[in-house]
Scaffold this active site. Structure first.
Site, PDB file in Angstrom:
ATOM      1  N   CYS A  95      57.081  -2.269  30.641  1.00 35.82           N
ATOM      2  CA  CYS A  95      58.122  -3.176  31.133  1.00 35.82           C
ATOM      3  C   CYS A  95      58.377  -2.936  32.622  1.00 35.82           C
ATOM      4  O   CYS A  95      57.554  -3.312  33.454  1.00 35.82           O
ATOM      5  CB  CYS A  95      59.396  -3.028  30.290  1.00 35.82           C
TER       6      CYS A  95
ATOM      7  N   HIS B  40      57.593  -3.563  24.905  1.00 37.09           N
ATOM      8  CA  HIS B  40      57.921  -2.168  24.622  1.00 37.09           C
ATOM      9  C   HIS B  40      57.180  -1.691  23.382  1.00 37.09           C
ATOM     10  O   HIS B  40      57.710  -1.753  22.262  1.00 37.09           O
ATOM     11  CB  HIS B  40      59.435  -2.008  24.422  1.00 37.09           C
TER      12      HIS B  40
ATOM     13  N   GLU C  52      56.713   1.256  22.387  1.00 32.85           N
ATOM     14  CA  GLU C  52      57.358   2.407  21.742  1.00 32.85           C
ATOM     15  C   GLU C  52      58.297   1.981  20.615  1.00 32.85           C
ATOM     16  O   GLU C  52      58.588   2.772  19.711  1.00 32.85           O
ATOM     17  CB  GLU C  52      58.108   3.266  22.776  1.00 32.85           C
TER      18      GLU C  52
END
Length: 223
Positions: A99, A198, A200
């Site tokens: 990002c 994202h 994660e």
């Protein structure tokens, strides 16, 4: 067997959740996470790979532009991550930008950013969500396509800014349905990828975990 150290950047305060998830993925694939915060750029840390995590907007002064939105900048973090990105690129270290990290990577390579995407979204939602509700369109011959194993994927969306002019040495490797860049990479380098979403928060999806797996693997090759 020696494990590669992966530097994970973040702000002085906050963002503990995303950084924990990144560190967990790094450990899972055999890396040693090293959390870096503003001020750590002055220390002699040794690492073999880098993850630049998400967060506040990149200060437009870094790409010679005037602010177009209400400022939410972190100049101390900009200094840290600019130094880490420059070091990684100069030393040919594997790098994953997430990002804001993808945006700053692009800026450090001489590119610039769209500061407000609301007027550019026609086919995609303005809603920000960690859920994989956005369609990713991947360039077929890209490194990213080889990692994901497909040309379409589902991603999340938490950003209000994005890459505009692409920096030197980078190419766009994925866009969304509005043709807004969602990923860049550096052809010819071992592993330099910036993603606008994202991953994660999507570790439950095997394809998203491959980004971290590939980063740790590439870092291990530098030992």
């Amino acid at each position: 067997m020696t494990k590669p150290v992966i530097a994970i950047t973040g702000p002085t305060h906050g963002a503990a959740g995303p950084r924990f998830l990144v560190a967990s993925a790094v450990r899972h694939y055999g890396g040693i996470p090293l959390q870096l915060k503003p001020g750590d750029e002055e220390r002699n840390h040794r690492y073999q790979g880098v993850v630049i995590t998400g967060g506040h907007d990149v200060d437009p002064v870094l790409y010679a532009a005037e602010p177009e939105v209400k400022p939410r900048y972190d100049s101390a973090r900009d200094r840290l991550e600019s130094a880490v990105i420059d070091h990684a690129l100069s030393q040919e270290l594997p790098l994953l930008g997430i990002c804001r990290g993808a945006q700053l990577l692009n800026v450090r390579c001489g590119g610039n950013l769209f500061q407000d995407l609301r007027s550019r979204r026609k086919l995609t939602s303005q809603r920000r969500t960690v859920l994989p509700l956005k369609t990713l369109c991947v360039e077929p011959d890209s490194h990213l396509a080889r990692l994901l194993g497909r040309q379409r994927a589902r991603i999340n969306s938490l950003h209000n800014q994005a890459i505009n002019r692409v920096g030197d040495g980078l190419v766009i490797s994925a866009r969304d349905l509005d043709q807004i860049p969602q990923a860049v990479e550096a052809p010819g380098r071992r592993f330099v990828i910036g993603v606008q979403w994202h991953p994660e928060f999507l570790l439950f999806l095997p394809r998203q975990r491959r980004l971290f797996q590939a980063l740790v693997s590439a870092a291990g090759e530098t030992l």
